[in-house]
Design a protein around this motif. Structure first.
Motif, PDB file in Angstrom:
ATOM      1  N   THR A  81      -0.313  -9.338  -8.009  1.00  0.00           N
ATOM      2  CA  THR A  81      -0.257 -10.618  -7.298  1.00  0.00           C
ATOM      3  C   THR A  81       0.339 -10.496  -5.896  1.00  0.00           C
ATOM      4  O   THR A  81       0.379 -11.479  -5.161  1.00  0.00           O
ATOM      5  CB  THR A  81       0.583 -11.625  -8.109  1.00  0.00           C
ATOM      6  N   ASP A  82       0.796  -9.303  -5.527  1.00  0.00           N
ATOM      7  CA  ASP A  82       1.432  -9.126  -4.221  1.00  0.00           C
ATOM      8  C   ASP A  82       0.423  -9.280  -3.092  1.00  0.00           C
ATOM      9  O   ASP A  82      -0.726  -8.824  -3.188  1.00  0.00           O
ATOM     10  CB  ASP A  82       2.080  -7.739  -4.124  1.00  0.00           C
ATOM     11  N   THR A  83       0.878  -9.910  -2.008  1.00  0.00           N
ATOM     12  CA  THR A  83       0.042 -10.057  -0.819  1.00  0.00           C
ATOM     13  C   THR A  83       0.553  -9.221   0.357  1.00  0.00           C
ATOM     14  O   THR A  83      -0.132  -9.084   1.357  1.00  0.00           O
ATOM     15  CB  THR A  83      -0.011 -11.529  -0.369  1.00  0.00           C
ATOM     16  N   GLY A  84       1.769  -8.676   0.239  1.00  0.00           N
ATOM     17  CA  GLY A  84       2.326  -7.882   1.318  1.00  0.00           C
ATOM     18  C   GLY A  84       1.730  -6.490   1.380  1.00  0.00           C
ATOM     19  O   GLY A  84       0.997  -6.046   0.484  1.00  0.00           O
ATOM     20  N   GLU A  85       2.055  -5.795   2.466  1.00  0.00           N
ATOM     21  CA  GLU A  85       1.573  -4.426   2.648  1.00  0.00           C
ATOM     22  C   GLU A  85       2.298  -3.474   1.706  1.00  0.00           C
ATOM     23  O   GLU A  85       3.482  -3.664   1.385  1.00  0.00           O
ATOM     24  CB  GLU A  85       1.784  -3.989   4.095  1.00  0.00           C
ATOM     25  N   ARG A  86       1.608  -2.462   1.300  1.00  0.00           N
ATOM     26  CA  ARG A  86       2.150  -1.469   0.382  1.00  0.00           C
ATOM     27  C   ARG A  86       2.434  -0.164   1.111  1.00  0.00           C
ATOM     28  O   ARG A  86       1.835   0.125   2.140  1.00  0.00           O
ATOM     29  CB  ARG A  86       1.168  -1.218  -0.765  1.00  0.00           C
ATOM     30  N   TRP A 126       4.261   1.018  -3.600  1.00  0.00           N
ATOM     31  CA  TRP A 126       5.504   0.262  -3.666  1.00  0.00           C
ATOM     32  C   TRP A 126       5.487  -0.805  -2.581  1.00  0.00           C
ATOM     33  O   TRP A 126       4.829  -0.654  -1.549  1.00  0.00           O
ATOM     34  CB  TRP A 126       6.714   1.177  -3.484  1.00  0.00           C
ATOM     35  N   ILE A 127       6.227  -1.877  -2.818  1.00  0.00           N
ATOM     36  CA  ILE A 127       6.282  -2.990  -1.877  1.00  0.00           C
ATOM     37  C   ILE A 127       7.671  -3.050  -1.227  1.00  0.00           C
ATOM     38  O   ILE A 127       8.679  -3.177  -1.928  1.00  0.00           O
ATOM     39  CB  ILE A 127       6.000  -4.332  -2.585  1.00  0.00           C
ATOM     40  N   PRO A 128       7.752  -2.966   0.104  1.00  0.00           N
ATOM     41  CA  PRO A 128       9.034  -3.182   0.774  1.00  0.00           C
ATOM     42  C   PRO A 128       9.315  -4.688   0.921  1.00  0.00           C
ATOM     43  O   PRO A 128       8.464  -5.446   1.373  1.00  0.00           O
ATOM     44  CB  PRO A 128       8.828  -2.538   2.158  1.00  0.00           C
ATOM     45  N   THR A 131       7.884  -9.951   2.128  1.00  0.00           N
ATOM     46  CA  THR A 131       7.357  -8.590   2.046  1.00  0.00           C
ATOM     47  C   THR A 131       6.869  -8.098   3.410  1.00  0.00           C
ATOM     48  O   THR A 131       6.673  -8.869   4.345  1.00  0.00           O
ATOM     49  CB  THR A 131       6.207  -8.527   1.029  1.00  0.00           C
ATOM     50  N   TRP A 132       6.693  -6.811   3.468  1.00  0.00           N
ATOM     51  CA  TRP A 132       6.227  -6.098   4.667  1.00  0.00           C
ATOM     52  C   TRP A 132       4.883  -6.659   5.101  1.00  0.00           C
ATOM     53  O   TRP A 132       3.970  -6.844   4.282  1.00  0.00           O
ATOM     54  CB  TRP A 132       6.098  -4.647   4.273  1.00  0.00           C
TER      55      TRP A 132
END
Length: 300
Positions: free
Chosen positions: A83-88, A100-102, A242-243
């Motif tokens: 479900t993450d939308t940030g950069e990995r 991984w997600i920062p 997130t990043w």
């Protein structure tokens, strides 16, 4: 009538030549008092500008030279979710790799041993960046200082900075691209990261491929001359974000600078009455929660 019209046009042309061009709205500025606890605009519409709260009320943000401010974002890594939308960021572990997600965390967040972290540092002016790591113990004493940036394996040792330019520690290409927080002994309470921005290169430093041990006296002299009382602002609502793609691109590309409308640093460090154009040194303490056992510290 034609004569007056011609004179008006000529006068307007002269003004265009002598009035300096206004700074672009996209020019990156770290310091603006309008960012601090900014109220809503008339009518209730919130401002589009980022907002910061004062994290050190005993150090009011008064008489601050804008070019002496230092921006730092502490990133805590966690396994990515669908479900993450940030950069990995890709992490290679043995023969396998994982995303991984920062996530942003505030500078005074208590961190547990084994946490994976990254740092993004941003200066408000052109100059040269130096980053020093020391252990801090329960009695307040500090361990030996190590210069962890620059190194020749990062941008071939180039440590130039400018407004909008992000320096990542470690870089995205480093293996691993993070630090693992591991106290070296049971009474270690934090890692103290000293960020020094100088308008000129510092004399007497030999940059190598790995972290270099520095003289305790030399670092103490820098702190006495360029450190001192420092305040901090924290971005409101920034923790947990997130990043972003813009931050990832700017960190990977030395020619890419962030604009004013792109994400700002999570933490802003300021030194009241610091002289414009002079070196400035601030300390970022990565604090541990309760330490249950000693472990070996991994340095970059």
């Amino acid at each position: 009538m034609k004569k007056w019209l011609c004179l008006l046009i000529a006068y307007s042309s002269l003004l265009l030549q002598i009035v300096p061009a206004q700074e672009s709205d996209s020019t990156r500025k770290l310091w603006d008092t309008a960012f601090i606890d900014q109220p809503k605009r008339p009518g209730g519409a919130p401002s589009e500008k980022r907002r910061y709260r004062i994290a050190t009320p005993n150090v009011p943000p008064n008489r601050v030279a804008a070019d002496t401010v230092v921006g730092v974002t502490l990133w805590r890594l966690r396994p990515s979710r669908t479900t993450d939308t940030g950069e990995r960021i890709l992490v290679q572990e043995g023969s396998e790799s994982a995303d991984w997600i920062p996530e942003r965390v505030e500078a005074d967040t208590k961190l547990t041993a084994g946490t994976r972290v990254r740092l993004s540092v941003e200066a408000a002016r052109a100059g040269y960046l130096y980053v020093i790591d020391r252990e801090q113990y329960a009695d307040g004493s500090l361990g030996e200082p190590y210069l962890i940036f620059p190194t020749t394996r990062t941008n071939a040792g180039n440590n130039e900075v400018k407004a909008g330019r992000i320096i990542e520690i470690p870089t995205q290409d480093d293996r691993p691209p993070f630090f693992t927080l591991k106290p070296s002994r049971s009474n270690q309470v934090s890692e103290v990261i000293s960020v020094l921005v100088s308008p000129t290169l510092l004399d007497g430093l030999e940059i190598g491929a790995t972290a270099q041990k520095l003289s305790v006296q030399q670092v103490a002299t820098w702190e006495k001359t360029w450190g001192g009382t420092v305040g901090r602002l924290e971005m409101q609502g920034g923790a947990g974000k997130t990043w972003t793609r813009q931050e990832k691109e700017a960190g990977a590309d030395a020619t890419r600078s962030l604009s004013q409308d792109e994400p700002g640093p999570q933490s802003l460090y300021y030194k009241p009455e610091a002289e414009s154009g002079q070196p400035v040194m601030v300390n970022v303490a990565l604090r541990y929660g309760k330490v249950t056992r000693a472990a070996r510290t991994r340095r970059p």
